[in-house]
Every structure is written in C-alpha cells, then in structure tokens.
Scaffold this motif. Structure first.
Motif, PDB file in Angstrom:
ATOM      1  N   HIS A  85       0.854  -1.197   0.000  1.00  6.59           N
ATOM      2  CA  HIS A  85       0.000   0.000   0.000  1.00  6.59           C
ATOM      3  C   HIS A  85       0.884   1.239   0.000  1.00  6.59           C
ATOM      4  CE1 HIS A  85       0.832  -0.801   4.242  1.00  6.59           C
ATOM      5  NE2 HIS A  85       0.405   0.387   4.595  1.00  6.59           N
ATOM      6  N   HIS A 134       4.703  -4.847   9.539  1.00  8.90           N
ATOM      7  CA  HIS A 134       5.186  -4.165  10.745  1.00  8.90           C
ATOM      8  C   HIS A 134       5.091  -5.062  11.963  1.00  8.90           C
ATOM      9  CE1 HIS A 134       5.420  -0.221   8.924  1.00  8.90           C
ATOM     10  NE2 HIS A 134       4.187  -0.332   8.467  1.00  8.90           N
ATOM     11  N   HIS A 175       2.393   3.587   1.989  1.00  9.22           N
ATOM     12  CA  HIS A 175       2.692   3.616   3.422  1.00  9.22           C
ATOM     13  C   HIS A 175       2.690   5.034   3.974  1.00  9.22           C
ATOM     14  CE1 HIS A 175       4.025  -0.549   2.986  1.00  9.22           C
ATOM     15  NE2 HIS A 175       4.606  -0.145   1.877  1.00  9.22           N
ATOM     16  N   ASP A 234      -0.571  -4.163   6.003  1.00 15.33           N
ATOM     17  CA  ASP A 234      -1.061  -3.723   7.316  1.00 15.33           C
ATOM     18  C   ASP A 234      -2.499  -4.151   7.581  1.00 15.33           C
ATOM     19  OD1 ASP A 234       1.378  -2.546   7.459  1.00 15.33           O
ATOM     20  OD2 ASP A 234       0.660  -0.485   7.614  1.00 15.33           O
ATOM     21  N   HIS A 269      -7.441  -0.540   5.812  1.00 16.77           N
ATOM     22  CA  HIS A 269      -6.368   0.301   6.364  1.00 16.77           C
ATOM     23  C   HIS A 269      -6.160   1.479   5.411  1.00 16.77           C
ATOM     24  CE1 HIS A 269      -2.537   1.515   8.047  1.00 16.77           C
ATOM     25  NE2 HIS A 269      -1.898   1.200   6.945  1.00 16.77           N
TER      26      HIS A 269
HETATM   27 FE   LIG Z   1       0.439   1.241   6.567  1.00 18.48          FE
END
Ligand SMILES: [Fe+2]
Length: 307
Positions: free
Chosen positions: A90, A224, A92, A182, A165
């Motif tokens: 994505h 993450h 970020h 994420d 997200h």
């Molecule tokens: Fe993200």
C-alpha cells in the motif's frame, strides 16, 4: 458468495505445500520505522520479489539515505537473485519507499493496487498538487486488481485487494505465503488503524475475514511489528490459523460491529505517524521525490492545520 480470488489463492497454497518448492523468504527489519521488508525468491530459478522496501529518511535534516535498501541489494547479489518485482502492499504512511532506488540498482517492476488512484485523488487534494501530478497510477509500472495472477520464477502468485487500512491495500499470495501488509499484525498485537483518509474499519474487517478463509497453514508475513506487551523480540511471521484463532482484535467469534467499535475507539486515541506527510507525498509517486524547484532542490510540503 463465491470468492474466486480467495479460492484461487487457497488452491495455490495447497498445491505449493504439496510440491517440493516453496518460496524462500528473507526479512530485513527496520527498527527506525518498525517495517519488515521481505525478499521472496524461487529457489529453483533464483527469480525474486522485494516487498515494501524502506528508504531511510531523517526528518530533521530532510536527508534520505540507503543503508536499509543496500542491505537488500547485498542479499540479492550474494545469492545471485534476479529481481522481477518490487511489490508495495500500500501507500505507506510511516516510511518512504525505496522501490525506485532498487529498480535502478536491481531492475524489477514497481507494483501497487489499482485503487492507488483513489489515494492519489485524496492526497492530491491534501497537498494541493497541480495537473503535473498524475492521478492515474502511471508513476507505477503495473497496477494489480483483486485476483491478478503473476509468478515469481516458477512459483504462482496472486494479488488480493484487501482495503480498509487504506483503499488500495493489496495482499500478495506467493506460493504458500501471504504478505498481508497492514491488514493484520501479530496475533498478540492485533490490527492496524483504519482512520487515515479513505480508511474504514468495517471494510478492514471484511478484508481480514477474506484472508482468514485461506488454509490455516498458510505462512503469513507482516509489514510491521511493534512488540506486544510482554514480548521483547520483533516477530513478523505467523500463520492464518494463529490469526484466525488468536488475533486479539479479530479472532474468530469477534463480530463486525464489535471490531468496528473497538477499532474506531482505539483510532480516536492515536496521533498521526511521525513520517506521514513526507511518506505519502513520496509514496503516492511510487517512491519518487517531487520534481525539483527552480533552484534544483526537491521540497516536501507540510499542510498546516489540515489533517
Ligand atoms: Fe500502513
């Protein structure tokens, strides 16, 4: 309701596990931004994909640097890999992408979800971009929709659109591994926020439930990790089975309404990520910095009292 992309991904995962060749995943963790960059390769052909590479950025000085990306390059060179894909899960909000730097050094096509156009439209307005900023995703080499099939060497892969997200989030299923960006964190940490412009907790719940329909033994790689309370090591790999049964926010049995209430209450307490403004400005351009000003210097903008 039939879900062809999930059915295709599930069949691919089972077939990969039954075969002798599973993709090799090597992860580089950036402690400055808590980001896991994955290098995935086919051991038979040594063709590779790099997922979510990090460009180091010191906000105070405005300096970029390449130590994180150079570690990826050293790994690729040491193992004789050929990089075909630079995959972004994505746009970020917490780190700048090193995809253009890696493309220049290693080759490969920069890929993101087709809904990046939505993100470009939203943030094109936030940064008051002029007509020179294309909002059609053309800064990327390839945009993938839900169900887009591709290969890493001889290993089958498929993209899944998993918005929530952000509107453009993709999960990449490569062999028996899914790179979820994420959408999910480790089971003991839960899920990512869904309150950025274009984010939505209800949509995120539905995307997560799609991923949880994959086989329990599917290897899951995260973008993450922040170390859950009581855990003192960074971890970025789990399984669909572990997420489905034990994810503290969204395990089986948590209803959509319960999840949305929890996620929205929690998001209301979170400040903006430290690097959101530089990150989005660069990442919505596929990791390219804005064009230089008349003095040859590139600038990043900071909207005041807007977000
Ligand atoms: Fe993200």
């Amino acid at each position: 309701m039939s879900d062809n992309a999930i059915a295709t991904a599930a069949a691919q995962i089972s077939a990969t596990r039954a075969s002798a060749v599973v993709p090799v995943v090597t992860t580089f963790f950036d402690e400055a931004t808590f980001t896991a960059t994955h290098v995935v390769h086919d051991p038979a052909t040594l063709r590779a994909a790099v997922i979510d590479p990090v460009l180091d950025f010191d906000q105070a000085s405005g300096r970029t640097s390449h130590a994180s990306a150079d570690r990826v390059i050293a790994h690729v060179e040491a193992h004789g890999l050929t990089v075909d894909w630079l995959l972004e899960t994505h746009a970020h909000a917490d780190h700048l992408s090193a995809a253009p730097y890696l493309k220049q050094r290693l080759g490969g096509q920069i890929v993101i979800g087709a809904a990046i156009r939505t993100v470009q439209n939203v943030f094109g307005k936030v940064f008051n971009e002029g007509p020179a900023f294309a909002r059609d995703g053309s800064q990327f080499d390839l945009l993938m929709d839900d169900g887009h099939a591709f290969r890493v060497g001889e290993i089958e892969a498929v993209a899944l659109h998993v918005p929530g997200h952000t509107p453009a989030c993709l999960a990449y299923v490569i062999g028996d591994a899914v790179f979820v960006g994420d959408t999910l964190f480790m089971p003991d940490y839960g899920t990512a926020r869904a309150d950025f412009p274009g984010g939505d907790a209800r949509t995120l719940y539905r995307s997560i439930r799609r991923l949880m329909a994959l086989p329990d033994e599917t290897r899951v790689f995260l973008c993450h990790d922040y170390k859950a309370t009581g855990r003192d090591q960074f971890v970025w790999e789990t399984t669909i089975g572990a997420e489905r049964t034990a994810n503290v926010h969204v395990h089986e049995g948590v209803s959509e309404d319960e999840f949305v209430a929890m996620r929205e209450a929690r998001d209301a307490t979170l400040g903006m990520p430290k690097l959101i403004l530089p990150s989005i400005q660069v990442n919505m351009r596929a990791g390219h910095l804005p064009e230089p000003d008349s003095n040859g210097v590139r600038y990043l903008r900071l909207p005041v009292d807007l977000l």
